[in-house]
Design a protein around this motif. Sequence first.
Motif, PDB file in Angstrom:
ATOM      1  N   TYR A   1       0.901  -1.433  -0.049  1.00  0.00           N
ATOM      2  CA  TYR A   1       0.101   0.052   0.173  1.00  0.00           C
ATOM      3  C   TYR A   1       0.846   0.968  -0.002  1.00  0.00           C
ATOM      4  O   TYR A   1       1.786   1.333   0.799  1.00  0.00           O
ATOM      5  CB  TYR A   1      -0.881  -0.099   1.097  1.00  0.00           C
TER       6      TYR A   1
ATOM      7  N   LYS B   1      -4.374  10.085  -1.478  1.00  0.00           N
ATOM      8  CA  LYS B   1      -4.770   9.024  -1.886  1.00  0.00           C
ATOM      9  C   LYS B   1      -3.905   7.836  -1.568  1.00  0.00           C
ATOM     10  O   LYS B   1      -2.784   8.041  -1.053  1.00  0.00           O
ATOM     11  CB  LYS B   1      -5.011   8.974  -3.735  1.00  0.00           C
TER      12      LYS B   1
ATOM     13  N   PHE C   1      -7.931   4.288  -1.730  1.00  0.00           N
ATOM     14  CA  PHE C   1      -8.726   5.179  -0.978  1.00  0.00           C
ATOM     15  C   PHE C   1      -8.270   6.541  -1.985  1.00  0.00           C
ATOM     16  O   PHE C   1      -7.269   6.871  -2.312  1.00  0.00           O
ATOM     17  CB  PHE C   1      -8.143   5.339   0.406  1.00  0.00           C
ATOM     18  N   GLN C   2      -9.374   7.529  -1.915  1.00  0.00           N
ATOM     19  CA  GLN C   2      -9.317   8.531  -2.604  1.00  0.00           C
ATOM     20  C   GLN C   2      -9.808   9.904  -1.776  1.00  0.00           C
ATOM     21  O   GLN C   2     -11.315   9.680  -1.530  1.00  0.00           O
ATOM     22  CB  GLN C   2      -9.839   8.656  -4.070  1.00  0.00           C
ATOM     23  N   GLY C   3      -9.133  10.776  -1.377  1.00  0.00           N
ATOM     24  CA  GLY C   3      -9.700  11.610  -0.503  1.00  0.00           C
ATOM     25  C   GLY C   3      -9.923  13.047  -1.422  1.00  0.00           C
ATOM     26  O   GLY C   3      -9.502  13.110  -2.595  1.00  0.00           O
TER      27      GLY C   3
ATOM     28  N   CYS D   1      -8.697   8.946  10.289  1.00  0.00           N
ATOM     29  CA  CYS D   1      -9.712   7.984   9.397  1.00  0.00           C
ATOM     30  C   CYS D   1      -9.086   6.494   9.291  1.00  0.00           C
ATOM     31  O   CYS D   1      -8.188   6.240   9.307  1.00  0.00           O
ATOM     32  CB  CYS D   1     -10.027   8.475   8.092  1.00  0.00           C
TER      33      CYS D   1
ATOM     34  N   ARG E   1     -10.383   2.760   7.312  1.00  0.00           N
ATOM     35  CA  ARG E   1     -11.437   2.038   6.463  1.00  0.00           C
ATOM     36  C   ARG E   1     -11.189   0.563   6.370  1.00  0.00           C
ATOM     37  O   ARG E   1      -9.839   0.407   6.492  1.00  0.00           O
ATOM     38  CB  ARG E   1     -11.340   2.796   4.921  1.00  0.00           C
TER      39      ARG E   1
ATOM     40  N   LEU F   1      -9.993  -2.939   4.740  1.00  0.00           N
ATOM     41  CA  LEU F   1      -8.929  -3.144   3.479  1.00  0.00           C
ATOM     42  C   LEU F   1      -8.857  -4.608   3.283  1.00  0.00           C
ATOM     43  O   LEU F   1      -9.164  -5.308   4.205  1.00  0.00           O
ATOM     44  CB  LEU F   1      -7.678  -2.828   3.647  1.00  0.00           C
TER      45      LEU F   1
ATOM     46  N   LEU G   1     -15.736   0.200  -2.117  1.00  0.00           N
ATOM     47  CA  LEU G   1     -16.126   1.300  -1.516  1.00  0.00           C
ATOM     48  C   LEU G   1     -16.746   1.381  -0.318  1.00  0.00           C
ATOM     49  O   LEU G   1     -18.187   1.423  -0.239  1.00  0.00           O
ATOM     50  CB  LEU G   1     -16.949   2.295  -2.724  1.00  0.00           C
TER      51      LEU G   1
ATOM     52  N   PHE H   1     -16.642   5.289   5.198  1.00  0.00           N
ATOM     53  CA  PHE H   1     -15.596   5.517   6.043  1.00  0.00           C
ATOM     54  C   PHE H   1     -16.224   5.795   7.502  1.00  0.00           C
ATOM     55  O   PHE H   1     -17.397   6.085   7.678  1.00  0.00           O
ATOM     56  CB  PHE H   1     -15.203   6.961   5.540  1.00  0.00           C
TER      57      PHE H   1
END
Length: 266
Positions: free
Chosen positions: A86, A92, A109-111, A135, A137, A139, A143, A146
């Motif tokens: 990762y 991101k 992930f895309q912020g 944050c 999430r 994995l 999608l 969050f």
Amino acid sequence: VTNTTMCGDEAQCIQSQSTTYCTCRRGFQKVPEKNSCQDVNECLRFGTCSQLCNNTKGSHICSCAKNFMKTDNMCKAEGSEHQILYIADDNKIRSMYPFNPNSAYEPAFQGDENVRIDAMDIYVKGNKIYWTLGCQRPLPSPLPPFCLSQISGLKMPRGIAIDWVAGNIYWTDSGRDVIEVAQMKGENRKTLISGMIDEPHAIVVDPLRGTMYWSDWGNHPKIETAAMDGTLRETLVQDNIQWPTGLAVDYHNERLYWADAKLSVI
């Protein structure tokens, strides 16, 4: 006079027309100020073995730790083809399979434009990624929703490290100049290091040995270490260092790696 009588078992006799002398055999070295040879401990030399090293008389034996296999004199984790790397890049996180030559970057992930990921770590047992924006999430997942971490009152969190044994999160806060720890959902938060710390940055933990390491980017840059409860604090590196970051522990060889963002070295 025989070779053994004159030079001993650890050396060989060299004869020429003008002189005769002893030279140490391979795997041995001359004892200073003595006419004898002693075994060289190759295991003390960095890089001799990938993981485990057993010194023998005049030689050594390399082996791999449990769940690792030996490939081309290197130790590689079993099931390496399934390992995921990762990568945090600005706002991101991307993933890839490092041992698959055909692997492509995949978005994890895309912020939005307000997100900036300074550091992250992975809690494999909990199947989550944590980063210093508070944050988390699951994995890997397409999608999922969050959820904000329950850790509040942070000013400028920088580094983050997961203790996968006890299930705790460690982080540095350069805005408050502290190192703190809490459980995975933010409960039982505690300040471990404060005072004599200027701008804490990266942090990494070694739960098996109960040790943590962190970098300081302040007026006197350095890398420090302490027990994971904050005791036994000491300075590890303070010379020829500017912006140490990206700390990583080689758990098998008990070595610490870091990158210096200002000196452009590893």
